[in-house]
Write a protein that holds these residues in place. Structure first.
Motif, short mmCIF file in Angstrom:
data_model
loop_
_atom_site.label_atom_id
_atom_site.label_comp_id
_atom_site.label_asym_id
_atom_site.label_seq_id
_atom_site.Cartn_x
_atom_site.Cartn_y
_atom_site.Cartn_z
N ASP A 84 0.83 -1.21 0.00
CA ASP A 84 0.00 0.00 0.00
C ASP A 84 0.86 1.25 0.00
O ASP A 84 0.56 2.23 -0.70
CB ASP A 84 -0.92 0.02 1.22
N VAL A 85 1.93 1.23 0.77
CA VAL A 85 2.83 2.39 0.83
C VAL A 85 3.48 2.63 -0.53
O VAL A 85 3.56 3.78 -1.00
CB VAL A 85 3.90 2.17 1.93
N ILE A 86 3.96 1.56 -1.17
CA ILE A 86 4.58 1.72 -2.49
C ILE A 86 3.59 2.30 -3.48
O ILE A 86 3.92 3.20 -4.28
CB ILE A 86 5.15 0.37 -2.99
N GLU A 87 2.35 1.81 -3.45
CA GLU A 87 1.33 2.32 -4.37
C GLU A 87 1.04 3.79 -4.11
O GLU A 87 0.87 4.58 -5.06
CB GLU A 87 0.06 1.48 -4.24
N GLN A 88 1.00 4.19 -2.84
CA GLN A 88 0.82 5.61 -2.53
C GLN A 88 2.00 6.44 -3.01
O GLN A 88 1.82 7.54 -3.57
CB GLN A 88 0.65 5.78 -1.02
N LEU A 89 3.20 5.93 -2.80
CA LEU A 89 4.40 6.69 -3.15
C LEU A 89 4.48 6.98 -4.64
O LEU A 89 4.80 8.11 -5.04
CB LEU A 89 5.65 5.93 -2.70
N VAL A 90 4.21 5.99 -5.48
CA VAL A 90 4.37 6.20 -6.92
C VAL A 90 3.28 7.13 -7.46
O VAL A 90 3.44 7.71 -8.55
CB VAL A 90 4.40 4.88 -7.70
N ARG A 91 2.19 7.30 -6.69
CA ARG A 91 1.15 8.25 -7.12
C ARG A 91 1.56 9.69 -6.84
O ARG A 91 1.11 10.61 -7.54
CB ARG A 91 -0.17 7.94 -6.41
N VAL A 92 2.40 9.90 -5.82
CA VAL A 92 2.70 11.28 -5.43
C VAL A 92 4.10 11.74 -5.82
O VAL A 92 4.38 12.95 -5.81
CB VAL A 92 2.51 11.47 -3.91
N ALA A 93 5.00 10.81 -6.17
CA ALA A 93 6.39 11.23 -6.39
C ALA A 93 7.08 10.35 -7.43
O ALA A 93 6.74 9.18 -7.62
CB ALA A 93 7.17 11.17 -5.08
N LYS A 94 8.05 10.96 -8.10
CA LYS A 94 8.97 10.24 -8.96
C LYS A 94 10.15 9.82 -8.08
O LYS A 94 10.83 10.65 -7.49
CB LYS A 94 9.45 11.14 -10.09
N ILE A 95 10.39 8.51 -8.00
CA ILE A 95 11.37 7.97 -7.05
C ILE A 95 12.56 7.41 -7.81
O ILE A 95 12.40 6.65 -8.76
CB ILE A 95 10.73 6.86 -6.19
N ARG A 96 13.74 7.77 -7.36
CA ARG A 96 14.98 7.27 -7.97
C ARG A 96 15.40 5.93 -7.35
O ARG A 96 15.62 4.95 -8.04
CB ARG A 96 16.09 8.31 -7.82
N HIS A 97 15.56 5.90 -6.02
CA HIS A 97 15.97 4.68 -5.32
C HIS A 97 14.97 4.37 -4.22
O HIS A 97 14.50 5.28 -3.51
CB HIS A 97 17.35 4.84 -4.68
N LEU A 98 14.67 3.08 -4.05
CA LEU A 98 13.73 2.62 -3.04
C LEU A 98 14.39 1.50 -2.24
O LEU A 98 14.87 0.51 -2.81
CB LEU A 98 12.47 2.09 -3.72
N VAL A 99 14.45 1.66 -0.91
CA VAL A 99 14.98 0.63 -0.02
C VAL A 99 13.82 0.09 0.81
O VAL A 99 13.14 0.86 1.49
CB VAL A 99 16.09 1.18 0.89
N LEU A 100 13.61 -1.23 0.74
CA LEU A 100 12.51 -1.87 1.42
C LEU A 100 13.02 -2.74 2.56
O LEU A 100 14.03 -3.43 2.41
CB LEU A 100 11.71 -2.75 0.45
N GLU A 101 12.32 -2.70 3.68
CA GLU A 101 12.64 -3.60 4.77
C GLU A 101 12.08 -4.99 4.48
O GLU A 101 11.25 -5.17 3.60
CB GLU A 101 12.07 -3.07 6.09
N LYS A 102 12.55 -5.95 5.21
CA LYS A 102 12.06 -7.31 5.07
C LYS A 102 11.25 -7.66 6.33
O LYS A 102 11.28 -6.91 7.31
CB LYS A 102 13.23 -8.27 4.82
N PHE A 103 10.52 -8.73 6.37
CA PHE A 103 10.16 -9.62 5.30
C PHE A 103 9.28 -8.84 4.32
O PHE A 103 8.39 -8.14 4.75
CB PHE A 103 9.41 -10.83 5.89
N LEU A 104 9.53 -8.96 3.04
CA LEU A 104 8.96 -8.02 2.09
C LEU A 104 7.44 -7.92 2.13
O LEU A 104 6.88 -6.86 2.38
CB LEU A 104 9.42 -8.39 0.68
N GLY A 122 10.41 3.01 -13.26
CA GLY A 122 11.85 3.15 -13.43
C GLY A 122 12.60 3.32 -12.12
O GLY A 122 13.57 4.10 -12.05
N ILE A 123 12.20 2.60 -11.10
CA ILE A 123 12.80 2.73 -9.77
C ILE A 123 13.90 1.68 -9.59
O ILE A 123 13.71 0.52 -9.97
CB ILE A 123 11.74 2.55 -8.67
N ALA A 124 15.01 2.06 -9.02
CA ALA A 124 16.03 1.11 -8.58
C ALA A 124 15.67 0.70 -7.15
O ALA A 124 15.70 1.52 -6.24
CB ALA A 124 17.42 1.72 -8.63
N ALA A 125 15.31 -0.58 -6.97
CA ALA A 125 14.79 -1.03 -5.67
C ALA A 125 15.76 -2.00 -5.02
O ALA A 125 16.34 -2.88 -5.68
CB ALA A 125 13.42 -1.68 -5.84
#
Length: 319
Positions: A84-104, A122-125
């Motif tokens: 849900d957070v990722i979906e919200q983020l791509v709606r409001v911003a152009k993101i260059r790098h994304l670091v995700l915590e685990k467990f994914l 086009g995000i580097a995750a």
């Protein structure tokens, strides 16, 4: 000025913040959390005289307040919130790098949805399984490049496989130089435990499988106080690592020796990782696609014991 955001201001999110303020890059930092108590904890950190000189830090209740371009976003929420957070983020911003915590993610379908969003925008995750950043393991990989890792074993008492085994499977991938997990077997203790995080489950027992030519076993021993020990059997030597004690022993290939090391805290790593990403295009963390290759087989194994598996779909409440 690099625009950086942390989503989730719980204990881990605040460790990331402590690390970001140490970065050598010029940053404006945004911290997002819907809970007032978490936002207040960040504001207390900003106001503390012990924090020293800080970059600009803005605290928000929702991602809608973020700038339209973000150079780096760290998502430090629990697994059930992450997509849900990722979906919200791509709606409001152009993101260059994304670091995700685990467990994914808790649901196997969410891995595909996240991969689609990452590619579409086009995000580097990257995934924060940071043992490949630890100098003790980076040096070990360099020192053993001409020696085949045959067997990798981790065991210790009463540590959570659901939350933590992916760290060690990722380490096998790193040391073996391969990604795909094969022949995965799981032998869990029968009773499922409650996680320390509300609404999630935890397991003890054993997971075994293969990565490349390396056979691995990851074991949590119920009721034991044994410290976590990593044992690596190579073609010409054996290496024993006690992470908690910061000790390494090497046997064979020209004699035996011992050395000491210190594992970094998250608050010491985040600034370094941020500098790597913001000054270039890569970092020491695991690329998203490689991490999925570890996460999905583990998710199916956990779900078979403590969740739901229906064909190629698995769900399990782990984080």
């Amino acid at each position: 000025m690099n625009q950086v955001a942390i989503i989730g201001a719980g204990q881990l999110g605040r460790r990331h913040l402590q690390g970001l303020v140490k970065s050598t890059e010029l940053l404006t930092i945004h911290v997002v959390d819907p809970f007032e108590a978490s936002r207040r904890a960040v504001e207390d950190f900003i106001a503390s005289p012990d924090s020293g000189s800080l970059p600009a830090i803005h605290v928000h209740a929702t991602p809608d307040a973020l700038p339209a371009k973000l150079d780096l976003v760290i998502v430090a929420t629990t697994a059930s919130q992450r997509l849900d957070v990722i979906e919200q983020l791509v709606r409001v911003a152009k993101i260059r790098h994304l670091v995700l915590e685990k467990f994914l993610f808790n649901d196997s379908e969410q891995y595909k949805r996240a991969a689609s969003l990452i590619a579409e925008h086009g995000i580097a995750a990257w995934v924060n399984t940071p043992r490949r950043h630890f100098s003790v393991y980076r040096e070990l990989r360099e020192q053993t490049r001409d020696d085949q890792l045959l067997q990798f074993t981790v065991d210790g008492g009463d540590w959570g496989l659901c939350c933590n085994s992916v760290h060690f499977v990722d380490l096998v991938q790193f040391l073996a130089g391969e990604t795909e997990l094969r022949a995965l077997e799981a032998r869990f203790d029968a009773d499922v435990m409650a996680s320390k995080r509300d609404g999630y489950v935890e397991l003890t027992g054993e997971i075994a499988g293969e990565v490349g030519a390396t056979r691995f076993t990851v074991r949590s021993i119920r009721g034991s106080t044994k410290p976590i020990t990593v044992t690596l059997h190579y073609g010409r030597q054996t290496v024993l690592i006690a992470e908690g004690a910061g000790q390494l022993w090497r046997f064979g290939q020209g004699g035996d020796d011992a050395s000491t090391f210190r594992l970094p805290y998250q608050s010491e790593m985040t600034g370094v990782i941020a500098s790597q990403l913001l000054s270039g295009n890569g970092c020491d963390l695991t690329p998203y696609a490689d991490s999925v290759a570890a996460h999905l087989p583990l998710l199916f194994a956990f779900a078979a014991c403590a969740g739901i598996v229906a064909g190629d779909h698995a769900q399990c409440a782990i984080t």
